[in-house]
Design an enzyme around this catalytic site. Sequence first.
Site, short mmCIF file in Angstrom:
data_model
loop_
_atom_site.label_atom_id
_atom_site.label_comp_id
_atom_site.label_asym_id
_atom_site.label_seq_id
_atom_site.Cartn_x
_atom_site.Cartn_y
_atom_site.Cartn_z
CD GLU A 35 -2.46 1.78 0.27
OE1 GLU A 35 -2.30 2.96 -0.14
OE2 GLU A 35 -3.25 0.97 -0.27
CB ILE A 179 -18.90 12.36 -4.16
CG1 ILE A 179 -18.63 10.86 -3.98
CG2 ILE A 179 -17.79 13.18 -3.50
CD1 ILE A 179 -17.36 10.38 -4.64
CD GLU A 182 -22.68 11.01 0.15
OE1 GLU A 182 -23.31 9.97 0.40
OE2 GLU A 182 -21.44 11.01 -0.08
NE ARG A 199 -21.20 16.58 -17.91
CZ ARG A 199 -20.14 16.10 -18.54
NH1 ARG A 199 -19.33 16.94 -19.16
NH2 ARG A 199 -19.90 14.80 -18.53
CG HIS A 435 -48.50 4.44 15.22
ND1 HIS A 435 -48.55 5.26 14.11
CD2 HIS A 435 -49.14 5.11 16.22
CE1 HIS A 435 -49.20 6.37 14.41
NE2 HIS A 435 -49.57 6.30 15.69
#
Length: 452
Positions: A35, A179, A182, A199, A435
Amino acid sequence: MVFDYDLYVIGGGSGGVRAARIASGEYGAKVALAEEYRMGGTCVIRGCVPKKLMVFASAYAGAIVDARSYGWAVEAAAFDWPAFRAKLDAELDRLEAAYRAGLAGANVTVHDTRATVVDPHTVRLATGETFTAKHILVATGGRPFVPEIAAGAGAMTSNDIFKLDALPKSVLIVGGGFIACEFACILNGLGVAVTQFYRGEQILRGFDGEARGHIAELMKESGINLHVGTDVIEMKPVEGGTWVKSTDGREAVFEKVVYATGRVPNTEGLGLVEVGVRLGRKGEVVVDGWSQTAVPSIYAVGDVTDRINLTPVAIREGHAFADTVFGAKPVKPDHALVASAVFTQPEFGTVGMTEEAARDERPIEVYATSFRPMQSAFAGRPDRVMMKLVVCAETRKVLGCHIVAPGAGEMIQLAAIAIKMGATKEDFDRTVAVHPVMAEELVTLRKPVRTA
């Protein structure tokens, strides 16, 4: 041939880490993982987790206003971004450490550097070391797409928002996907003046049309200056921010500009094409149902394959790969009826077919309602909840469920179980309501609002 490893994983996100842990910890394979940035990938470090914590933070301003309506004598002080960011950074450090501990506990060797593919069984690290492996798994995820006009003007991406030293007073968000929407809601909730350009004709392309329109209206009502059918045609850095000219002739200066116009798979420079791995039009790794590429020893999972770009899907794909290749338990990841949530305010939870997709395939009935929830109505807020079921008129199966409401992400997870099991509209009808809760509307929708 004797290999250095049984499996070499490139990428330390959710999919790669799950595959490595299962292959090594459960099936005894000798596994290494490389990584190049931070363990945890997009979701943990620069996506789902920090974003959701920002969602929580941004909701408190409205909660404090509501509290006064419920009799509490409270006042909101200014939001302390540096204090929040320090705690956020600490939480991400904790989560990364947990990922590393999980890999260590499964006896996975970790190389903290970039790795590329040399041949079907060899990887090369940025340090110059090479290792051989019987199998290679590519799990490098994706990254934000930045058009030339934005890169040249120094625009930000969603990755950069988490690293801000201070919140801007104004921001332009370009894009209309989940994204973009949000972060428009998050920053608006934190007191930033938000303008959003998209757009297309409506935000959240690909989701249910009725839900898209409902969310757009609520975003506007919350104070977001949303413009659809609008794009940036010119932008440049100026004193105080970035000057922007749009296709509708508007000109304005924003302290920050954020581009959220899609993501692309992280395959550039990995050496995949050179060894025979086929890439798609967007650069995604093309795989079969077993996550295997055109090179039999090389597999790929997660966003780099551009199938369903969600963290839980990547985890399922990584686990299925390990079960199949190392556990002698062949299993294909199931991509049908995957639920998802968009953390706008309010949230949007969805599973199954949109009304538009369903009516193109078969006769359907649509059951839907929109109402002011009890909590909001009492507080005097105009918020409206939307709940919708798309039903096959012939089989009576519920084909799709779409919820726009506070807590919609929690609701859709539970609804998804029933729909995955093949529940019919009559199964929903036979279920006694709880409920008083918003979700009771899902089992009390008696008459279709339209058929198609």
